[in-house]
Design a protein around this motif. Structure first.
Motif, PDB file in Angstrom:
ATOM      1  N   ARG A 110      -5.646  -9.652  13.163  1.00 49.24           N
ATOM      2  CA  ARG A 110      -6.671  -8.609  13.304  1.00 49.24           C
ATOM      3  C   ARG A 110      -7.837  -8.983  12.411  1.00 49.24           C
ATOM      4  N   GLU A 112      -9.877  -7.735  10.337  1.00 50.10           N
ATOM      5  CA  GLU A 112     -10.249  -6.642   9.440  1.00 50.10           C
ATOM      6  C   GLU A 112     -10.920  -7.239   8.206  1.00 50.10           C
ATOM      7  N   GLY A 117      -3.320  -7.073   0.330  1.00 47.35           N
ATOM      8  CA  GLY A 117      -2.496  -6.290   1.255  1.00 47.35           C
ATOM      9  C   GLY A 117      -3.075  -6.205   2.660  1.00 47.35           C
ATOM     10  N   ARG A 118      -4.256  -6.786   2.850  1.00 49.18           N
ATOM     11  CA  ARG A 118      -4.823  -6.759   4.204  1.00 49.18           C
ATOM     12  C   ARG A 118      -5.364  -8.147   4.555  1.00 49.18           C
ATOM     13  N   TYR A 119      -4.769  -8.743   5.555  1.00 52.78           N
ATOM     14  CA  TYR A 119      -5.114 -10.109   5.924  1.00 52.78           C
ATOM     15  C   TYR A 119      -5.479 -10.166   7.396  1.00 52.78           C
ATOM     16  N   PHE A 122      -1.397 -11.670   9.486  1.00 52.15           N
ATOM     17  CA  PHE A 122      -0.359 -11.055   8.654  1.00 52.15           C
ATOM     18  C   PHE A 122       0.919 -11.040   9.476  1.00 52.15           C
ATOM     19  N   GLN A 124       4.577  -9.203  10.751  1.00 55.42           N
ATOM     20  CA  GLN A 124       5.280  -7.927  10.944  1.00 55.42           C
ATOM     21  C   GLN A 124       6.732  -8.183  11.316  1.00 55.42           C
ATOM     22  N   ARG A 255      -1.893   7.787  13.483  1.00 56.76           N
ATOM     23  CA  ARG A 255      -1.698   6.362  13.770  1.00 56.76           C
ATOM     24  C   ARG A 255      -2.865   5.814  14.594  1.00 56.76           C
ATOM     25  N   LEU A 257      -3.259   3.802  17.150  1.00 55.41           N
ATOM     26  CA  LEU A 257      -3.140   3.271  18.510  1.00 55.41           C
ATOM     27  C   LEU A 257      -3.003   4.428  19.493  1.00 55.41           C
ATOM     28  N   ALA A 277       0.354   1.740   3.304  1.00 56.13           N
ATOM     29  CA  ALA A 277       1.362   1.829   4.369  1.00 56.13           C
ATOM     30  C   ALA A 277       2.154   0.529   4.463  1.00 56.13           C
ATOM     31  N   VAL A 278       3.478   0.604   4.282  1.00 52.17           N
ATOM     32  CA  VAL A 278       4.285  -0.616   4.425  1.00 52.17           C
ATOM     33  C   VAL A 278       4.946  -0.707   5.793  1.00 52.17           C
ATOM     34  N   ALA A 279       5.005   0.421   6.504  1.00 50.31           N
ATOM     35  CA  ALA A 279       5.583   0.384   7.851  1.00 50.31           C
ATOM     36  C   ALA A 279       5.062   1.583   8.632  1.00 50.31           C
ATOM     37  N   GLY A 280       5.027   1.421   9.939  1.00 46.78           N
ATOM     38  CA  GLY A 280       4.587   2.535  10.763  1.00 46.78           C
ATOM     39  C   GLY A 280       5.266   2.457  12.107  1.00 46.78           C
ATOM     40  N   ALA A 302       6.817  -1.078  13.127  1.00 42.43           N
ATOM     41  CA  ALA A 302       6.462  -2.386  12.587  1.00 42.43           C
ATOM     42  C   ALA A 302       6.378  -2.272  11.072  1.00 42.43           C
ATOM     43  N   GLY A 304       5.005  -3.993   7.657  1.00 42.14           N
ATOM     44  CA  GLY A 304       4.036  -4.980   7.159  1.00 42.14           C
ATOM     45  C   GLY A 304       4.757  -5.902   6.191  1.00 42.14           C
ATOM     46  N   ARG A 307       2.957  -6.938   2.902  1.00 39.73           N
ATOM     47  CA  ARG A 307       2.910  -5.848   1.921  1.00 39.73           C
ATOM     48  C   ARG A 307       4.277  -5.583   1.324  1.00 39.73           C
TER      49      ARG A 307
HETATM   50  P1  AMP Z   1       0.350  -0.994  12.705  1.00 40.76           P
HETATM   51  O1  AMP Z   1       0.732  -2.047  13.706  1.00 40.76           O
HETATM   52  O2  AMP Z   1      -1.134  -0.859  12.544  1.00 40.76           O
HETATM   53  O3  AMP Z   1       1.067   0.276  12.909  1.00 40.76           O
HETATM   54  O4  AMP Z   1       0.804  -1.560  11.293  1.00 40.76           O
HETATM   55  C1  AMP Z   1       2.137  -1.575  10.875  1.00 40.76           C
HETATM   56  C2  AMP Z   1       2.180  -2.133   9.478  1.00 40.76           C
HETATM   57  O5  AMP Z   1       1.664  -3.465   9.473  1.00 40.76           O
HETATM   58  C3  AMP Z   1       1.290  -1.391   8.497  1.00 40.76           C
HETATM   59  O6  AMP Z   1       1.967  -0.300   7.946  1.00 40.76           O
HETATM   60  C4  AMP Z   1       0.994  -2.453   7.459  1.00 40.76           C
HETATM   61  O7  AMP Z   1       2.034  -2.512   6.511  1.00 40.76           O
HETATM   62  C5  AMP Z   1       0.994  -3.728   8.265  1.00 40.76           C
HETATM   63  N1  AMP Z   1      -0.395  -4.175   8.524  1.00 40.76           N
HETATM   64  C6  AMP Z   1      -1.246  -3.730   9.471  1.00 40.76           C
HETATM   65  N2  AMP Z   1      -2.415  -4.392   9.405  1.00 40.76           N
HETATM   66  C7  AMP Z   1      -2.301  -5.288   8.410  1.00 40.76           C
HETATM   67  C8  AMP Z   1      -3.169  -6.286   7.842  1.00 40.76           C
HETATM   68  N3  AMP Z   1      -4.384  -6.521   8.314  1.00 40.76           N
HETATM   69  N4  AMP Z   1      -2.710  -7.027   6.795  1.00 40.76           N
HETATM   70  C9  AMP Z   1      -1.457  -6.825   6.304  1.00 40.76           C
HETATM   71  N5  AMP Z   1      -0.602  -5.918   6.797  1.00 40.76           N
HETATM   72  C10 AMP Z   1      -1.013  -5.158   7.829  1.00 40.76           C
END
Ligand code: AMP
Length: 417
Positions: A110, A112, A117-119, A122, A124, A255, A257, A277-280, A302, A304, A307
């Motif tokens: 992604r 971003e 913690g944000r790459y 990354f 999952q 969330r 999505l 957020a470590v998981a969602g 998923a 992260g 993280r």
């Molecule tokens: P999501 O798919 O957006 O629901 O994300 C699920 C988990 O993936 C999140 O809770 C984060 O822990 C991790 N995550 C999402 N985006 C990133 C990112 N850009 N870099 C690192 N971890 C991420």
């Protein structure tokens, strides 16, 4: 040459924690009846646009999309759910058994703004369940996350849960939300105003401070759930309570999505700063049908991975794998013998190293120390002339002389004791 911004190497020094997490997760998923699935990194752009939703941050601005040489629009996967649903439908898995449980681990992409913690690449750990609409499965997935984090020794995590309703109750909620948003139009950012027509629920996810303030009293989905969604959510909460899983109901959680229905959740940590957020996860009962399959309830989460490892690093240092044996070989004949023994030992799962650079005894002993070898085998010219070698236990400094006949077998016996 350097890595691209937001992309990074995971170096051998830190890989121990990644492997530990993967091992624990695999064991747990298998015990709960999940099978591993592997999906491509590249998919048609349309798959993500249709499933994640056009008016989401991911699809609007974060996907790595390009045209291949034939002009097909392709995207590096930003998440796994869409691809796993595609696979479920493509292979008509529902025909033989609609109930399927999958897990997978792999990189997502992604674009971003990178920070700790944000790459942009990354990892999952992902789990998906198809064909079960029972709320016990929602509860079970949250329990699995709770159990995994417990096994990894993590504390300070909390599960935030919410229900986003279903197509029966969503319209009434959307109407109430739109009325509220109309009254806040002056304060909302441009992005939110644009999303009012396309997807008003998304607005609740806006990170702009002014919007956050304006949305504090926004109506909650929870006040608009139909009886079936209410029952569903009550069962999830009740079973989590019975099983001692800590959670809090968070009516602001929507969330990022589009495809979620009913239960949605996020596991948050207080130890990572902004990226908490470590998981969602969440339920997505309509997505299989939207992507061309038969109506099939589904749900997933998923983690992260990056993280999670960062949280673990705060409580434990990655463990280096100790070396079983270092062979100090002095002289050309000794080096060749040492090489042959070491291969034989490696093939018998004894972690053995030697040095081919013809260094001095002192230098080689230093290297054995650096590699934290449990034993050192000394094969000098004098020893070899008498058909023997010396084995030194580095912890006790005890030394024994071993005959060259059956040497490898003797070493395996002693070292693996
Ligand atoms: P999501 O798919 O957006 O629901 O994300 C699920 C988990 O993936 C999140 O809770 C984060 O822990 C991790 N995550 C999402 N985006 C990133 C990112 N850009 N870099 C690192 N971890 C991420």
């Amino acid at each position: 040459m350097q890595t691209i911004r937001g992309f990074r190497d995971i170096l051998p020094e830190t890989i121990g924690l990644w492997q530990k997490v993967e091992k624990e997760a695999t064991q747990l998923f298998e015990a709960f009846g999940f099978s591993e699935i592997r999906i491509p990194i590249l998919e048609k752009t349309e798959l993500f646009a249709r499933s994640i939703g056009e008016a989401t941050d991911i699809v609007e601005k974060e996907m790595y999309t390009f045209e291949d040489r034939k002009g097909d629009k392709l995207t590096l996967r930003p998440e796994a759910t869409a691809s796993i649903v595609r696979s479920y439908v493509q292979h008509k898995m529902y025909a033989s058994d609609p109930v399927r449980k999958f897990f997978m681990t792999g990189p997502m992409f992604r674009r971003e703004r990178p920070q700790k913690g944000r790459y942009r690449q990354f990892y999952q750990i992902d789990a998906e369940v198809f064909g079960i609409d029972s709320p016990y499965i929602d509860s079970q997935l949250i329990l699995i996350l709770h159990e995994l984090f417990k096994r990894l020794g993590l504390t300070g995590l909390s599960a935030h849960i919410n229900s986003l309703g279903c197509p029966d109750c969503r319209p009434a909620y959307q109407k109430a939300l739109l009325e509220f948003l109309e009254s806040k139009k002056e304060t909302l950012c441009e992005n939110c105003l644009r999303r009012m027509d396309k997807n008003p629920l998304r607005i609740l996810d806006c990170k702009v401070i002014e919007c956050k303030g304006a949305l504090m009293d926004a109506p909650s989905t929870l006040d608009h759930l139909c009886p079936a969604c209410t029952d569903h959510f009550e069962t999830v909460k009740r079973t989590l309570e019975i099983q001692g899983v800590d959670f809090m109901v968070d009516k602001t959680l929507v969330r990022g999505l589009d495809y979620y229905t009913r239960t949605a959740w996020e596991i948050q940590t207080t130890t990572l700063g902004a990226q908490s957020a470590v998981a969602g996860g969440g339920r997505y009962d309509k997505l299989v049908a939207e992507l061309g399959g038969p109506p099939t309830p589904a749900i997933g989460f998923a983690i992260g991975f990056d993280r999670l490892v960062e949280v673990l690093e705060q409580i434990e240092a990655p463990k280096e794998k100790p070396l079983d044996l270092f062979i100090v070989s002095l002289g050309d004949t000794a080096v060749e013998k040492a090489y042959l023994w070491s291969c034989e030992l490696n093939r018998n799962n004894v972690r053995t190293e030697l040095d081919f650079r013809g260094k001095s005894m002192k230098a080689l002993m230093k290297r054995a120390d650096k590699l934290k070898a449990s034993y050192v085998l000394i094969a000098g010219e004098n020893e070899l002339a008498q058909n023997t070698v010396l084995l030194r236990n580095m912890a006790t400094t005890e030394q024994v002389s071993l005959k060259l006949d059956h040497l490898v077998l003797d070493l395996i016996r002693i070292i693996k004791k």
